[in-house]
Enzyme design. Structure first.
Site, PDB file in Angstrom:
ATOM      1  CB  CYS A 157      -0.736   0.459   1.352  1.00 31.57           C
ATOM      2  SG  CYS A 157      -0.420  -0.090   2.939  1.00 31.57           S
TER       3      CYS A 157
ATOM      4  CG  ASN B  58       3.864  -2.057   5.366  1.00 29.42           C
ATOM      5  OD1 ASN B  58       5.242  -1.937   5.688  1.00 29.42           O
ATOM      6  ND2 ASN B  58       3.489  -2.414   4.905  1.00 29.42           N
TER       7      ASN B  58
ATOM      8  CB  CYS C  28      -3.963   1.453   6.616  1.00 28.99           C
ATOM      9  SG  CYS C  28      -4.063   2.997   8.440  1.00 28.99           S
ATOM     10  NE  ARG C  29      -5.055   1.664   1.961  1.00 22.71           N
ATOM     11  CZ  ARG C  29      -4.437   2.157   0.601  1.00 22.71           C
ATOM     12  NH1 ARG C  29      -5.156   2.536  -0.538  1.00 22.71           N
ATOM     13  NH2 ARG C  29      -3.343   3.193   0.797  1.00 22.71           N
ATOM     14  CB  SER C  30      -0.076  -4.077   2.958  1.00 22.86           C
ATOM     15  OG  SER C  30       0.766  -2.782   3.177  1.00 22.86           O
TER      16      SER C  30
ATOM     17  CG  ASP D 167      -5.218   5.994   2.104  1.00 21.00           C
ATOM     18  OD1 ASP D 167      -5.258   5.169   3.866  1.00 21.00           O
ATOM     19  OD2 ASP D 167      -4.323   6.450   1.699  1.00 21.00           O
TER      20      ASP D 167
HETATM   21  P1  4NP Z   1      -2.134   2.321   4.085  1.00 21.50           P
HETATM   22  O1  4NP Z   1      -2.401   4.049   4.270  1.00 21.50           O
HETATM   23  O2  4NP Z   1      -1.589   3.274   2.340  1.00 21.50           O
HETATM   24  O3  4NP Z   1      -2.964   1.861   3.995  1.00 21.50           O
HETATM   25  O4  4NP Z   1      -1.161   2.208   5.056  1.00 21.50           O
HETATM   26  C1  4NP Z   1      -1.863   5.650   5.073  1.00 21.50           C
HETATM   27  C2  4NP Z   1      -0.975   5.728   5.770  1.00 21.50           C
HETATM   28  C3  4NP Z   1      -0.331   6.643   6.252  1.00 21.50           C
HETATM   29  C4  4NP Z   1      -0.283   7.468   5.349  1.00 21.50           C
HETATM   30  C5  4NP Z   1      -1.377   7.624   3.597  1.00 21.50           C
HETATM   31  C6  4NP Z   1      -2.501   6.165   4.123  1.00 21.50           C
HETATM   32  N1  4NP Z   1       0.041   8.957   4.739  1.00 21.50           N
HETATM   33  O5  4NP Z   1       0.209  10.054   4.456  1.00 21.50           O
HETATM   34  O6  4NP Z   1       0.827   9.247   5.918  1.00 21.50           O
END
Ligand code: 4NP
Length: 157
Positions: free
Chosen positions: A10, A13, A15-17, A125
Site C-alpha cells: 500500500c 504500510n 493500514c491496508r497492507s 485508503d
Molecule cells: P496505508 O494508509 O497506505 O493503507 O498504510 C496510509 C498511511 C499513511 C499515509 C497514507 C495512507 N500517510 O499519508 O501518512
C-alpha cells in the site's frame, strides 16, 4: 511448485497492507498452505513504525496480533524475492510498476483482481477516515486473501 512468496503493498504500510498480510497468513494457515508473506509501502513515511492503532484493533477483532509488524518501503530485492506483488490500489500499482527493476520476476497485480467480480477494484485508503472505515478494509483484504489462498492451493497462480 515454487513456494509462494506474497508481498502486499500500500502507500504507508501501516493500514491496508499489514491487514492484507495478516488476513493472508490466517487464510494460508487455515488451508495448510506453506507460503511466505510480507507487506511494504511505496512511500517511506512510516518506515520502522508499528501499524496504525485502528489496523491493530481490526486485526485483533479477527484474532490476529499485528503489533510486531513494522513499516518498510518497497525495495528492488522485493521484485526477485517474491513470486507475487499485490497493490491495494491503482496509484500504488503504477508506482510498483514504475519501480520494477529490469531483472524483476514477481507477478504484479491489483489485489482485488483475486476476487471474482471485483477485478479492477481499489481498496480505499482508510487512513484519513474514521475507525469505521477499517471494517470494510478488512472485508476487502480478507476476501482477496481467501481467494488468493484458494488459487495458490490449486496451483493456478
Ligand atoms: P496505508 O494508509 O497506505 O493503507 O498504510 C496510509 C498511511 C499513511 C499515509 C497514507 C495512507 N500517510 O499519508 O501518512
Amino acid at each position: 511448485m515454487t513456494k509462494p512468496a506474497i508481498l502486499f503493498v500500500c502507500l504507508g504500510n501501516i493500514c491496508r497492507s499489514p491487514l492484507a498480510e495478516a488476513a493472508f497468513r490466517k487464510a494460508a494457515d487455515a488451508a495448510g498452505l506453506d507460503a511466505i508473506a510480507d507487506s511494504a509501502g511505496t512511500a517511506a513515511y512510516h518506515v520502522g513504525s508499528a501499524p496504525d492503532p485502528r489496523s491493530i484493533d481490526t486485526a485483533q477483532k479477527h484474532g490476529i496480533d499485528i503489533r510486531h509488524y513494522r513499516g518498510r518501503q518497497l525495495e528492488n530485492a522485493d521484485f526477485t524475492r517474491f513470486t507475487h506483488i499485490f497493490a491495494v490500489d491503482h496509484e500504488n500499482l503504477r508506482n510498483i510498476l514504475a519501480a520494477e527493476p529490469s531483472d524483476g520476476m514477481a507477478k504484479i497485480a491489483l489485489l482485488m483482481d483475486c476476487v471474482k467480480g471485483r477485478e479492477g477494484a481499489a481498496i480505499a485508503d482508510p487512513y484519513y477516515d474514521g475507525e469505521e472505515h477499517f471494517g470494510p478494509t478488512w472485508e476487502d483484504v480478507d476476501a482477496a486473501a481467501t481467494a488468493l489462498v484458494a488459487t495458490l492451493k490449486s496451483g493456478a497462480a
